[in-house]
Design an enzyme around this catalytic site. Structure first.
Site, PDB file in Angstrom:
ATOM      1  N   ILE A   6       0.874  -1.177   0.000  1.00 49.73           N
ATOM      2  CA  ILE A   6       0.000   0.000   0.000  1.00 49.73           C
ATOM      3  C   ILE A   6       0.904   1.218   0.000  1.00 49.73           C
ATOM      4  O   ILE A   6       1.627   1.465   0.968  1.00 49.73           O
ATOM      5  CB  ILE A   6      -0.925   0.004   1.236  1.00 49.73           C
ATOM      6  CG1 ILE A   6      -1.783  -1.275   1.257  1.00 49.73           C
ATOM      7  CG2 ILE A   6      -1.792   1.259   1.251  1.00 49.73           C
ATOM      8  CD1 ILE A   6      -2.554  -1.482   2.545  1.00 49.73           C
ATOM      9  N   GLU A   7       0.880   1.945  -1.111  1.00 43.59           N
ATOM     10  CA  GLU A   7       1.760   3.107  -1.265  1.00 43.59           C
ATOM     11  C   GLU A   7       1.125   4.368  -0.704  1.00 43.59           C
ATOM     12  O   GLU A   7      -0.080   4.436  -0.476  1.00 43.59           O
ATOM     13  CB  GLU A   7       2.095   3.306  -2.748  1.00 43.59           C
ATOM     14  CG  GLU A   7       2.919   2.177  -3.315  1.00 43.59           C
ATOM     15  CD  GLU A   7       3.282   2.377  -4.773  1.00 43.59           C
ATOM     16  OE1 GLU A   7       4.170   1.642  -5.226  1.00 43.59           O
ATOM     17  OE2 GLU A   7       2.686   3.226  -5.462  1.00 43.59           O
ATOM     18  N   CYS A  32       5.013  -2.641   2.768  1.00 45.46           N
ATOM     19  CA  CYS A  32       5.195  -3.776   1.863  1.00 45.46           C
ATOM     20  C   CYS A  32       4.163  -4.856   2.169  1.00 45.46           C
ATOM     21  O   CYS A  32       3.652  -4.955   3.282  1.00 45.46           O
ATOM     22  CB  CYS A  32       6.593  -4.363   2.022  1.00 45.46           C
ATOM     23  SG  CYS A  32       7.925  -3.230   1.608  1.00 45.46           S
ATOM     24  N   GLU A  58       4.632  -8.051   2.527  1.00 46.78           N
ATOM     25  CA  GLU A  58       5.102  -9.015   3.510  1.00 46.78           C
ATOM     26  C   GLU A  58       4.882  -8.513   4.933  1.00 46.78           C
ATOM     27  O   GLU A  58       4.385  -9.241   5.792  1.00 46.78           O
ATOM     28  CB  GLU A  58       6.598  -9.315   3.299  1.00 46.78           C
ATOM     29  CG  GLU A  58       6.919  -9.870   1.934  1.00 46.78           C
ATOM     30  CD  GLU A  58       7.279  -8.810   0.895  1.00 46.78           C
ATOM     31  OE1 GLU A  58       8.127  -9.099   0.035  1.00 46.78           O
ATOM     32  OE2 GLU A  58       6.716  -7.690   0.944  1.00 46.78           O
TER      33      GLU A  58
END
Length: 142
Positions: free
Chosen positions: A43-44, A53, A55
């Site tokens: 999710i930017e 990130c 992960e």
């Protein structure tokens, strides 16, 4: 859960990524030792630093739910569209894995499709990693 289903879950998670800036979508599916799976996607954010990130998103969801023991993670990432490359976890994600996982046994699957993948241990992707065990040794020496 078999590897194929874990990889399919990572590919599904990738489809939920929010990537308006890099257009590089990543999905992760984290398998706990008890058999539960937690998905995450990247999710930017326009400010970049708050970006998370896939992960870490999966790990943090699992930890919030009380999980502390993990067996494997599947990671699927590439530019928008079909997943055509292998994407490795970044250094920060590898460090989070080191906090919770045995580097010798924790498996990381880099996924292009449910049939195309590469398999590594955390130790292979983070040689000489620093984790909780390093601090325990330090405390014993003091």
């Amino acid at each position: 859960m078999d590897k194929r289903k874990l990889m399919e879950a990572a590919l599904e998670a990738r489809s939920r990524a929010y990537t308006p800036y890099s257009h590089f979508q990543v999905g992760a599916a984290l398998l706990t030792k008890s058999g539960s799976v937690y998905q995450g996607c990247n999710i930017e954010n326009a400010a970049y630093t708050p970006t998370i990130c896939a992960e870490r998103n999966a790990f943090f969801k699992a930890v919030y739910e009380g999980e502390r023991e993990f067996a494997a993670i599947a990671v699927a990432g590439s530019p928008e569209g079909e997943c055509r490359d292998y994407a490795t976890p970044c250094g920060v994600c590898r460090q989070v894995m080191m906090e919770f996982c045995d580097p010798k046994t924790f498996r990381i699957y880099l996924v292009k499709s449910a049939d195309e993948y590469r398999e590594y241990t955390l130790e292979e992707l983070l040689p000489m990693g620093f984790g909780p065990g390093n601090l325990e040794k330090r405390e014993k020496q003091a």
